[in-house]
Design a protein around this motif. Structure first.
Motif, PDB file in Angstrom:
ATOM      1  N   GLU A 196      17.998  21.477  64.249  1.00  0.00           N
ATOM      2  CA  GLU A 196      18.099  22.000  65.614  1.00  0.00           C
ATOM      3  C   GLU A 196      17.684  20.966  66.660  1.00  0.00           C
ATOM      4  OE1 GLU A 196      15.649  25.467  65.506  1.00  0.00           O
ATOM      5  OE2 GLU A 196      17.313  26.796  65.024  1.00  0.00           O
ATOM      6  N   ASP A 197      16.923  19.972  66.252  1.00  0.00           N
ATOM      7  CA  ASP A 197      16.431  18.936  67.158  1.00  0.00           C
ATOM      8  C   ASP A 197      17.491  17.831  67.248  1.00  0.00           C
ATOM      9  OD1 ASP A 197      15.120  16.473  68.051  1.00  0.00           O
ATOM     10  OD2 ASP A 197      13.242  17.585  67.877  1.00  0.00           O
ATOM     11  N   SER A 198      18.146  17.715  68.388  1.00  0.00           N
ATOM     12  CA  SER A 198      19.261  16.766  68.509  1.00  0.00           C
ATOM     13  C   SER A 198      18.808  15.320  68.315  1.00  0.00           C
ATOM     14  CB  SER A 198      19.951  16.927  69.866  1.00  0.00           C
ATOM     15  OG  SER A 198      19.036  16.725  70.921  1.00  0.00           O
ATOM     16  N   ASP A 199      17.575  15.004  68.726  1.00  0.00           N
ATOM     17  CA  ASP A 199      17.069  13.646  68.531  1.00  0.00           C
ATOM     18  C   ASP A 199      17.028  13.296  67.042  1.00  0.00           C
ATOM     19  OD1 ASP A 199      16.696  13.342  71.217  1.00  0.00           O
ATOM     20  OD2 ASP A 199      14.558  13.824  71.190  1.00  0.00           O
ATOM     21  N   VAL A 200      16.571  14.254  66.244  1.00  0.00           N
ATOM     22  CA  VAL A 200      16.463  14.021  64.800  1.00  0.00           C
ATOM     23  C   VAL A 200      17.835  14.110  64.148  1.00  0.00           C
ATOM     24  CG1 VAL A 200      15.425  14.826  62.644  1.00  0.00           C
ATOM     25  CG2 VAL A 200      14.108  14.921  64.773  1.00  0.00           C
ATOM     26  N   ARG A 201      18.554  15.207  64.423  1.00  0.00           N
ATOM     27  CA  ARG A 201      19.848  15.440  63.763  1.00  0.00           C
ATOM     28  C   ARG A 201      20.838  14.323  64.044  1.00  0.00           C
ATOM     29  NH1 ARG A 201      21.330  19.696  66.509  1.00  0.00           N
ATOM     30  NH2 ARG A 201      22.652  18.463  67.901  1.00  0.00           N
ATOM     31  N   ASP A 202      21.014  13.988  65.321  1.00  0.00           N
ATOM     32  CA  ASP A 202      22.009  12.988  65.690  1.00  0.00           C
ATOM     33  C   ASP A 202      21.475  11.565  65.545  1.00  0.00           C
ATOM     34  OD1 ASP A 202      23.601  15.161  66.298  1.00  0.00           O
ATOM     35  OD2 ASP A 202      23.051  15.153  68.416  1.00  0.00           O
ATOM     36  N   GLY A 203      20.203  11.393  65.922  1.00  0.00           N
ATOM     37  CA  GLY A 203      19.623  10.050  65.861  1.00  0.00           C
ATOM     38  C   GLY A 203      19.495   9.531  64.442  1.00  0.00           C
ATOM     39  N   LEU A 204      19.299  10.455  63.476  1.00  0.00           N
ATOM     40  CA  LEU A 204      19.122  10.046  62.087  1.00  0.00           C
ATOM     41  C   LEU A 204      20.322  10.396  61.199  1.00  0.00           C
ATOM     42  CD1 LEU A 204      15.357  11.022  61.538  1.00  0.00           C
ATOM     43  CD2 LEU A 204      16.313   8.755  61.969  1.00  0.00           C
ATOM     44  N   HIS A 205      21.403  10.908  61.814  1.00  0.00           N
ATOM     45  CA  HIS A 205      22.622  11.241  61.056  1.00  0.00           C
ATOM     46  C   HIS A 205      22.299  12.158  59.872  1.00  0.00           C
ATOM     47  CE1 HIS A 205      24.608   8.001  63.304  1.00  0.00           C
ATOM     48  NE2 HIS A 205      23.557   7.261  63.028  1.00  0.00           N
ATOM     49  N   LEU A 206      21.626  13.279  60.162  1.00  0.00           N
ATOM     50  CA  LEU A 206      21.138  14.163  59.109  1.00  0.00           C
ATOM     51  C   LEU A 206      22.244  14.963  58.445  1.00  0.00           C
ATOM     52  CD1 LEU A 206      17.774  15.852  60.186  1.00  0.00           C
ATOM     53  CD2 LEU A 206      18.147  13.801  58.810  1.00  0.00           C
ATOM     54  N   ASN A 207      22.025  15.213  57.159  1.00  0.00           N
ATOM     55  CA  ASN A 207      22.853  16.131  56.382  1.00  0.00           C
ATOM     56  C   ASN A 207      21.901  16.887  55.461  1.00  0.00           C
ATOM     57  OD1 ASN A 207      24.699  17.270  54.363  1.00  0.00           O
ATOM     58  ND2 ASN A 207      26.215  15.902  55.246  1.00  0.00           N
ATOM     59  N   SER A 208      22.300  18.063  55.008  1.00  0.00           N
ATOM     60  CA  SER A 208      21.456  18.836  54.106  1.00  0.00           C
ATOM     61  C   SER A 208      22.103  18.966  52.746  1.00  0.00           C
ATOM     62  CB  SER A 208      21.190  20.238  54.660  1.00  0.00           C
ATOM     63  OG  SER A 208      20.476  21.002  53.716  1.00  0.00           O
ATOM     64  N   ALA A 209      21.296  18.879  51.691  1.00  0.00           N
ATOM     65  CA  ALA A 209      21.818  19.054  50.334  1.00  0.00           C
ATOM     66  C   ALA A 209      21.366  20.373  49.723  1.00  0.00           C
ATOM     67  CB  ALA A 209      21.365  17.893  49.447  1.00  0.00           C
ATOM     68  N   ASN A 210      20.795  21.264  50.542  1.00  0.00           N
ATOM     69  CA  ASN A 210      20.462  22.588  50.029  1.00  0.00           C
ATOM     70  C   ASN A 210      21.736  23.357  49.725  1.00  0.00           C
ATOM     71  OD1 ASN A 210      17.794  21.890  51.285  1.00  0.00           O
ATOM     72  ND2 ASN A 210      17.336  23.962  50.643  1.00  0.00           N
ATOM     73  N   SER A 211      21.581  24.531  49.127  1.00  0.00           N
ATOM     74  CA  SER A 211      22.746  25.361  48.822  1.00  0.00           C
ATOM     75  C   SER A 211      23.396  25.899  50.085  1.00  0.00           C
ATOM     76  CB  SER A 211      22.360  26.521  47.895  1.00  0.00           C
ATOM     77  OG  SER A 211      21.307  27.287  48.438  1.00  0.00           O
ATOM     78  N   ILE A 212      22.825  25.597  51.255  1.00  0.00           N
ATOM     79  CA  ILE A 212      23.516  25.917  52.501  1.00  0.00           C
ATOM     80  C   ILE A 212      24.728  25.008  52.695  1.00  0.00           C
ATOM     81  CG2 ILE A 212      21.554  26.922  53.716  1.00  0.00           C
ATOM     82  CD1 ILE A 212      20.968  24.232  54.951  1.00  0.00           C
ATOM     83  N   ASN A 213      24.775  23.863  51.983  1.00  0.00           N
ATOM     84  CA  ASN A 213      25.938  22.978  52.104  1.00  0.00           C
ATOM     85  C   ASN A 213      27.076  23.525  51.254  1.00  0.00           C
ATOM     86  OD1 ASN A 213      27.786  20.613  51.613  1.00  0.00           O
ATOM     87  ND2 ASN A 213      26.312  19.663  53.000  1.00  0.00           N
ATOM     88  N   ILE A 214      28.212  23.738  51.870  1.00  0.00           N
ATOM     89  CA  ILE A 214      29.329  24.415  51.211  1.00  0.00           C
ATOM     90  C   ILE A 214      29.818  23.681  49.973  1.00  0.00           C
ATOM     91  CG2 ILE A 214      31.117  23.304  52.613  1.00  0.00           C
ATOM     92  CD1 ILE A 214      31.026  27.016  51.470  1.00  0.00           C
ATOM     93  N   SER A 215      29.665  22.361  49.916  1.00  0.00           N
ATOM     94  CA  SER A 215      30.139  21.610  48.753  1.00  0.00           C
ATOM     95  C   SER A 215      29.414  22.027  47.482  1.00  0.00           C
ATOM     96  CB  SER A 215      29.972  20.104  48.984  1.00  0.00           C
ATOM     97  OG  SER A 215      28.603  19.771  49.135  1.00  0.00           O
ATOM     98  N   ARG A 216      28.123  22.316  47.597  1.00  0.00           N
ATOM     99  CA  ARG A 216      27.355  22.733  46.427  1.00  0.00           C
ATOM    100  C   ARG A 216      27.809  24.104  45.943  1.00  0.00           C
ATOM    101  NH1 ARG A 216      21.068  22.115  46.674  1.00  0.00           N
ATOM    102  NH2 ARG A 216      21.450  23.613  45.005  1.00  0.00           N
ATOM    103  N   LEU A 217      28.056  24.999  46.868  1.00  0.00           N
ATOM    104  CA  LEU A 217      28.491  26.337  46.472  1.00  0.00           C
ATOM    105  C   LEU A 217      29.838  26.311  45.765  1.00  0.00           C
ATOM    106  CD1 LEU A 217      27.487  28.549  49.527  1.00  0.00           C
ATOM    107  CD2 LEU A 217      26.352  28.368  47.318  1.00  0.00           C
ATOM    108  N   LEU A 218      30.762  25.514  46.271  1.00  0.00           N
ATOM    109  CA  LEU A 218      32.076  25.433  45.636  1.00  0.00           C
ATOM    110  C   LEU A 218      31.956  24.932  44.197  1.00  0.00           C
ATOM    111  CD1 LEU A 218      34.389  24.014  48.458  1.00  0.00           C
ATOM    112  CD2 LEU A 218      33.949  26.398  47.834  1.00  0.00           C
TER     113      LEU A 218
END
Length: 426
Positions: A196-218
């Motif tokens: 939710e923090d744009s400085d962190v998300r965009d500044g660090l090019h964040l991605n998540s590998a939790n099961s919230i990421n659709i690739s893992r669910l598929l």
């Protein structure tokens, strides 16, 4: 493939975009606009696992990335076995722990890593994820040594087994681990706040590998097809499937499989004392309690992130939530379930034991079912040894890390501390 944000349906993305973003606006989960339905199920179930998985995932992804790309991703990610083992006359365990980190998370994590490596080639990516146990090891192993990808794993200090912890905190290199002085829900909240923090998300090019990421669910959809394929080779009826549930990504994948046409009689959502979902299914009120520490620690989740997807699938398919049976087991019941399986000749661990007992409690006289074995018993050696009064030998994967030093930083459950730490290490 098009997906939309469940909180903001106007935000529509491709699979590749959802893969890179992880979460949508306001922590919204991405959900597919359409669920493909597969034809000629008998022929599909007759195929070997890898060949079938190419068709299952191709139904979702081939239109965007091409079938050849799907085939390559599957071949690289799914290069280990899975087995349907008989526990007794009515129950079978789908053993999902024969991958490199001895847990079901290997399927989703390895597929996601291959997707990012191929589809986001050239992009700088920093993975930030939280684990209640097995995700950390699977993600760390899947991404270890990949160029241009850094991984940060948060986990609750003192609330996962030491062997679980050492599977992902001893690697170093591009794998960074943080022991958080709280529970998994706090770790998960820190991850969500970072997005939710744009400085962190965009500044660090964040991605998540939790099961919230659709690739893992598929990826996880594929092993439900294998479970039913092996079951149908022995029985005519459709199986009941009991899923040990924490963050509810696993059940979500199973429901996607059923929506694609997989013949499953019904699902059982099995939890420990963290029983938000069983209470909700019984009473209709979503009332999370404080997280309780249990011997089945990977399921110590009071506010499961994937539940909105479960409700979205049932709504899209016109199913009632009452078709999902919720069962919660106490610590005493978990212990008895583990001992009961062992007395019948099947060695298991607490999470699968909960699902096995939930299945036992809900099967009719005419039904047979499958429970998911999500981790190797040795990953919970302390619990298994104590409860069963045995000395479980370590498989080579765990013996290799047993005496290694833990490399984690330790932080309070404070976002400002995490933010400063992320900018320091990434």
């Amino acid at each position: 493939m098009e997906l939309y944000n469940l909180k903001h349906p106007s935000q529509v993305v491709s699979f590749t975009e959802a893969l890179k973003l992880g979460l949508g606006k306001d922590r919204g989960l991405f959900f597919p606009k359409e669920i493909p339905v597969l034809q000629d199920m008998d022929a599909l179930l007759a195929l070997p696992f890898v060949e079938r998985s190419k068709k299952v995932l191709g139904a979702w992804l081939a239109s965007e990335i091409g079938q050849d790309a799907v085939d390559s991703l599957v071949e690289k990610a799914f290069n280990f076995d899975l087995k349907l083992a008989k526990a007794d006359e009515n129950r079978y365990c789908l053993e999902l722990f024969h991958g490199p980190t001895l847990a079901f998370k290997d399927f989703g994590a390895r597929f996601m890593a291959q997707c990012l490596n191929e589809l986001a080639a050239g992009d700088k990516i920093n993975i930030l994820t939280a684990t209640s146990g097995d995700t950390g090891a699977a993600v760390a192993d899947a991404f270890f040594g990949l160029d241009k990808i850094q991984v940060v794993v948060l986990y609750p200090k003192g609330k996962i087994s030491v062997l679980q912890e050492k599977m992902f905190t001893t690697l170093g290199d591009n794998i960074h681990t943080v022991s958080v002085e709280s529970d998994f829900d706090a770790c998960q909240d820190l991850v969500k706040r970072a997005f939710e923090d744009s400085d962190v998300r965009d500044g660090l090019h964040l991605n998540s590998a939790n099961s919230i990421n659709i690739s893992r669910l598929l990826a996880q959809i594929c092993y439900y097809f294998e479970a039913v394929a092996q079951f149908k080779a022995q029985h005519q009826q459709d199986p009941v499937i009991a899923v040990p549930s924490g963050n509810f990504g696993n059940l979500t994948a199973g429901l996607f499989a059923k929506a694609m046409g997989l013949p499953v009689a019904r699902f059982v959502a099995a939890t420990n004392n963290n029983d938000t979902v069983p209470r909700y299914l019984d009473e209709g009120d979503w009332l999370p309690h404080a997280t309780v520490a249990t011997m089945s620690n990977a399921m110590d989740v009071a506010e499961p992130s994937n539940w909105p997807r479960v409700e979205a699938i049932t709504e899209k398919m016109g199913w009632s939530l009452s078709e999902i049976t919720g069962v919660a087991l106490s610590e005493e019941d978990t212990s008895e379930a583990l001992k009961s399986l062992y007395c019948q000749g099947y060695l298991s661990e607490p999470h699968a034991a909960i699902a096995a007992q939930a299945l036992n409690l809900t099967l009719s006289d005419e039904e047979k079912g499958i429970f998911l074995g999500t981790a190797h018993p040795a990953k919970f050696k302390d619990v298994v040894d104590k409860e069963l009064a045995i000395e479980l030998p370590l498989p080579v994967e765990l013996a290799a890390v047993e005496n290694k030093d833990i490399l984690s930083a330790t932080l309070a459950a404070d976002f400002s501390q995490l933010k400063a730490h992320l900018f320091k290490i990434l």
